[in-house]
Motif scaffolding. Structure first.
Motif, PDB file in Angstrom:
ATOM      1  N   GLU A   1       0.719  -1.363   0.041  1.00 25.94           N
ATOM      2  CA  GLU A   1       0.031   0.030   0.114  1.00 25.94           C
ATOM      3  C   GLU A   1       0.394   1.457  -0.016  1.00 25.94           C
ATOM      4  O   GLU A   1       0.536   2.625  -0.779  1.00 25.94           O
ATOM      5  N   LEU A   2       2.098   1.331   0.166  1.00 24.19           N
ATOM      6  CA  LEU A   2       3.143   2.382   0.370  1.00 24.19           C
ATOM      7  C   LEU A   2       3.943   2.341  -1.176  1.00 24.19           C
ATOM      8  O   LEU A   2       5.000   1.696  -0.752  1.00 24.19           O
ATOM      9  N   PRO A   3       3.180   3.417  -1.371  1.00 22.95           N
ATOM     10  CA  PRO A   3       4.472   3.022  -2.739  1.00 22.95           C
ATOM     11  C   PRO A   3       5.951   3.548  -2.189  1.00 22.95           C
ATOM     12  O   PRO A   3       6.865   2.541  -3.790  1.00 22.95           O
ATOM     13  N   ALA A   4       6.448   4.237  -1.533  1.00 24.01           N
ATOM     14  CA  ALA A   4       8.043   3.802  -1.284  1.00 24.01           C
ATOM     15  C   ALA A   4       8.112   2.194  -0.897  1.00 24.01           C
ATOM     16  O   ALA A   4       8.911   1.383  -1.162  1.00 24.01           O
ATOM     17  N   ALA A   5       7.420   1.260  -0.263  1.00 24.48           N
ATOM     18  CA  ALA A   5       8.038  -0.174  -0.282  1.00 24.48           C
ATOM     19  C   ALA A   5       7.731  -0.983  -1.855  1.00 24.48           C
ATOM     20  O   ALA A   5       8.601  -1.182  -2.098  1.00 24.48           O
ATOM     21  N   ALA A   6       6.510  -0.407  -2.455  1.00 28.30           N
ATOM     22  CA  ALA A   6       6.753  -0.811  -4.189  1.00 28.30           C
ATOM     23  C   ALA A   6       7.660  -0.012  -4.913  1.00 28.30           C
ATOM     24  O   ALA A   6       8.181  -1.091  -5.402  1.00 28.30           O
ATOM     25  N   ASP A   7       8.160   0.811  -4.788  1.00 35.00           N
ATOM     26  CA  ASP A   7       8.735   1.296  -5.142  1.00 35.00           C
ATOM     27  C   ASP A   7      10.453   0.745  -5.405  1.00 35.00           C
ATOM     28  O   ASP A   7      11.516   0.208  -5.713  1.00 35.00           O
TER      29      ASP A   7
END
Length: 132
Positions: A95-101
């Protein structure tokens, strides 16, 4: 970045499109092979398309959704088509873009080092779309 929408009749047509895309991807020079970003609702056929990609690359092991594992790596069998296999990434649970990035960056680096096709489900979870 090129984007296309295609309406497909069924799972067989979706897998066939995946095989075609894999062959087009293989025909490109190694430095020009794009990342494939797969968007669509749950059940839209993203994993089904990835099964076709794998078949087009010569991978014959079962391809399943990496939703819980987040990433699956499928090497080519001996005598494969000349690429480094397939990296199948699913960002749905992040859900967190930073984790996905962060996960995307790791898997992109790995795929490029292997010369593998990188197929990314749920790329809209990233803070910005990758360059390709």
């Amino acid at each position: 970045m090129e984007s296309r929408s295609v309406l497909l009749a069924d799972a067989a047509a979706t897998q066939d499109l995946g095989r075609q895309l894999a062959q087009q991807w293989l025909a490109l020079p190694a430095g020009e092979r794009p990342i494939l970003l797969l968007q669509g609702d749950l059940g839209a056929g993203k994993t089904c398309l990835t099964q076709g990609l794998a078949a087009g690359l010569g991978i014959d092991e079962p391809i399943t959704s990496p939703t819980f594992a987040l990433a699956q790596h499928y090497p080519l069998p001996r005598g494969g088509a000349g690429a480094g296999g397939l990296v199948h990434l699913d960002l749905y649970r992040l859900e967190l873009p930073a984790a996905a990035d962060e996960l995307f960056a790791q898997e992109e680096e790995e795929a490029r080092a292997l010369g593998a096709l990188l197929a990314v489900e749920w790329p809209e979870r990233l803070s910005s779309p990758p360059a390709g």
